[in-house]
Design a protein around this motif. Sequence first.
Motif, PDB file in Angstrom:
ATOM      1  N   HIS A  61       0.839  -1.199   0.000  1.00  0.00           N
ATOM      2  CA  HIS A  61       0.000   0.000   0.000  1.00  0.00           C
ATOM      3  C   HIS A  61       0.879   1.256   0.000  1.00  0.00           C
ATOM      4  CE1 HIS A  61      -3.703  -2.188   0.509  1.00  0.00           C
ATOM      5  NE2 HIS A  61      -3.392  -2.639   1.713  1.00  0.00           N
ATOM      6  N   ARG A  64       2.800   1.719  -3.347  1.00  0.00           N
ATOM      7  CA  ARG A  64       1.932   2.210  -4.423  1.00  0.00           C
ATOM      8  C   ARG A  64       1.647   3.709  -4.299  1.00  0.00           C
ATOM      9  NH1 ARG A  64      -1.982  -2.699  -3.475  1.00  0.00           N
ATOM     10  NH2 ARG A  64      -1.105  -4.262  -4.877  1.00  0.00           N
ATOM     11  N   ARG A  66      -0.146   4.967  -1.753  1.00  0.00           N
ATOM     12  CA  ARG A  66      -1.497   5.095  -1.230  1.00  0.00           C
ATOM     13  C   ARG A  66      -1.531   5.501   0.247  1.00  0.00           C
ATOM     14  NH1 ARG A  66      -5.410   2.955  -4.658  1.00  0.00           N
ATOM     15  NH2 ARG A  66      -6.813   3.962  -3.179  1.00  0.00           N
ATOM     16  N   GLU A 274      -8.111  -0.956  -0.629  1.00  0.00           N
ATOM     17  CA  GLU A 274      -7.942  -0.925  -2.080  1.00  0.00           C
ATOM     18  C   GLU A 274      -8.841  -1.958  -2.769  1.00  0.00           C
ATOM     19  OE1 GLU A 274      -4.079   0.075  -3.996  1.00  0.00           O
ATOM     20  OE2 GLU A 274      -3.246  -0.401  -2.034  1.00  0.00           O
ATOM     21  N   ALA A 275      -9.959  -2.286  -2.151  1.00  0.00           N
ATOM     22  CA  ALA A 275     -10.875  -3.280  -2.710  1.00  0.00           C
ATOM     23  C   ALA A 275     -11.419  -2.849  -4.063  1.00  0.00           C
ATOM     24  CB  ALA A 275     -12.028  -3.516  -1.738  1.00  0.00           C
ATOM     25  N   ARG A 276     -11.768  -3.848  -4.868  1.00  0.00           N
ATOM     26  CA  ARG A 276     -12.351  -3.592  -6.190  1.00  0.00           C
ATOM     27  C   ARG A 276     -13.762  -4.166  -6.244  1.00  0.00           C
ATOM     28  NH1 ARG A 276      -8.642  -1.356  -9.362  1.00  0.00           N
ATOM     29  NH2 ARG A 276      -6.497  -1.473  -8.617  1.00  0.00           N
ATOM     30  N   GLN A 284     -12.601  -2.012 -11.376  1.00  0.00           N
ATOM     31  CA  GLN A 284     -12.680  -0.668 -10.820  1.00  0.00           C
ATOM     32  C   GLN A 284     -12.554  -0.706  -9.296  1.00  0.00           C
ATOM     33  OE1 GLN A 284     -12.820   1.897 -13.019  1.00  0.00           O
ATOM     34  NE2 GLN A 284     -12.753   0.269 -14.566  1.00  0.00           N
ATOM     35  N   GLU A 285     -11.844   0.268  -8.762  1.00  0.00           N
ATOM     36  CA  GLU A 285     -11.716   0.341  -7.313  1.00  0.00           C
ATOM     37  C   GLU A 285     -13.042   0.783  -6.709  1.00  0.00           C
ATOM     38  OE1 GLU A 285      -8.830   2.683  -4.245  1.00  0.00           O
ATOM     39  OE2 GLU A 285      -7.888   1.548  -5.872  1.00  0.00           O
ATOM     40  N   PRO A 287     -13.955   0.831  -2.734  1.00  0.00           N
ATOM     41  CA  PRO A 287     -13.414   0.435  -1.433  1.00  0.00           C
ATOM     42  C   PRO A 287     -14.393  -0.143  -0.426  1.00  0.00           C
ATOM     43  CG  PRO A 287     -13.365   2.822  -1.726  1.00  0.00           C
ATOM     44  CD  PRO A 287     -13.683   2.236  -3.043  1.00  0.00           C
ATOM     45  N   THR A 289     -16.842  -2.232  -1.234  1.00  0.00           N
ATOM     46  CA  THR A 289     -17.480  -3.421  -1.809  1.00  0.00           C
ATOM     47  C   THR A 289     -17.353  -4.638  -0.918  1.00  0.00           C
ATOM     48  OG1 THR A 289     -17.142  -2.648  -4.070  1.00  0.00           O
ATOM     49  CG2 THR A 289     -17.457  -5.010  -3.765  1.00  0.00           C
ATOM     50  N   ASP A 314      -5.346   8.556   2.426  1.00  0.00           N
ATOM     51  CA  ASP A 314      -5.084   7.824   1.178  1.00  0.00           C
ATOM     52  C   ASP A 314      -5.034   8.818   0.015  1.00  0.00           C
ATOM     53  OD1 ASP A 314      -5.019   6.214  -1.064  1.00  0.00           O
ATOM     54  OD2 ASP A 314      -7.045   5.405  -0.795  1.00  0.00           O
ATOM     55  N   ILE A 318     -10.327   7.199  -4.477  1.00  0.00           N
ATOM     56  CA  ILE A 318     -11.110   7.477  -5.687  1.00  0.00           C
ATOM     57  C   ILE A 318     -11.963   8.729  -5.572  1.00  0.00           C
ATOM     58  CG2 ILE A 318     -11.174   5.057  -6.376  1.00  0.00           C
ATOM     59  CD1 ILE A 318     -14.062   4.960  -5.297  1.00  0.00           C
TER      60      ILE A 318
END
Length: 405
Positions: A61, A64, A66, A274-276, A284-285, A287, A289, A314, A318
């Motif tokens: 994380h 990246r 983030r 960072e869930a999709r 698509q991200e 978060p 979900t 973060d 998004i």
Amino acid sequence: MAGNRGVAYMGPGKVEVQETDYPKLELQDGPGVHPDNIGRKCNHGVILKVATTNICGSDQHMVRGRTTAPQHLVLGHEILGEVVEVGSDVEFIKVGDLCSVPFNIACGRCRNCKEGKTGICLTVNPARPGAAYGYVDMGGWVGGQAEYVMVPYADFNLLRFPDKDKALSKLTDLTMLSDIFPTGYHGAVSAGVKPGSTVYIAGAGPVGLAAAAGAQLLGAAVVIVADLVPERLAQARSFGCETVDVSKGDPKDQILQILGVPEVDCGVDAVGFEARGHGEGAAQEAPATVLNSLMEITAAGGALGIPGLYVTGDPGGIDEAAKVGSLSLSLGTGWAKSLSFVTGQCPVMKYNYGLMQAILNDKVQIAKAVNATVISLDEAPQGYADFDQGAAKKFVIDPHGMVAA
């Protein structure tokens, strides 16, 4: 004076192996060190020669971009090492001991530590409860993806292996005790897994696979692991898990095919912020979900264990809400179903002794479950790159060639 090298975060997408200071039994100024921690004496600490240190999804994380991690931060909070120097206040740990290091740094003296809440020690991080090695906003304690590292409060923090020779023969299993195995196991325990349980684990990365192995150790009847990456799902099946490919749609439909009902007793979130999405939105991200999905598929009165990382800052979020860790949760669903939630850092010391015994007595093969893959310190940047691409591996850095030996 001996030298030292470590894996440093250099900015989004980039890490380097750099020359770094040999550790002292005193906190020095450096990247991310809280001003109130500079000069902090650690005569209660030890210096470790690092035998193994792992790349963690939480490290990824930061790499990246983030999080708000500073450049030149030496990474690494999953550490196993041999004691080469002890402070004047260390009584029970000796030079030559081989030990696992819990990723949570804890003093053993504050109220939370005395209550077993070592993930939220009140004294080791002036900014907030809880600290860790080589991690953003965690007090500035130098990370262990290096040749040598300092561990404070050694008598309290270190888990010494009782049979050094036997431990050396199981390094790739025992290195998982610093974080990944207790964290995954904590997720399963927090979700209420018991003999006969049906369990859904979101995420087939190393923590999700460790949670699956932990659920099996706890006696679960069926462990279902979900992910988007075919290789990671295959790794879960390699040790007896059922799998769900969330790119194919709502997990409920696939759970129904496996269990005959569209719900499970226990849910674990091993993905984090960072869930999709699921189905057509899988690329698509999204978060929230995973958490919302878990509330849908966990039976009323059940529980969610949430070892997946969530942050309060973060930069790559998004939207503006996500950038401060604010997610659109269907809390009404959780309330209506009387679901319980357990989140936050795993208190590693609650579990690591028992899990060590399970490893040493061949009750679990955690290195095989997570596909432990040994690399050298110089190969760490490539390990980060491969892990970022979804490699179904847990990269174990071997700075001194001790695993090979």
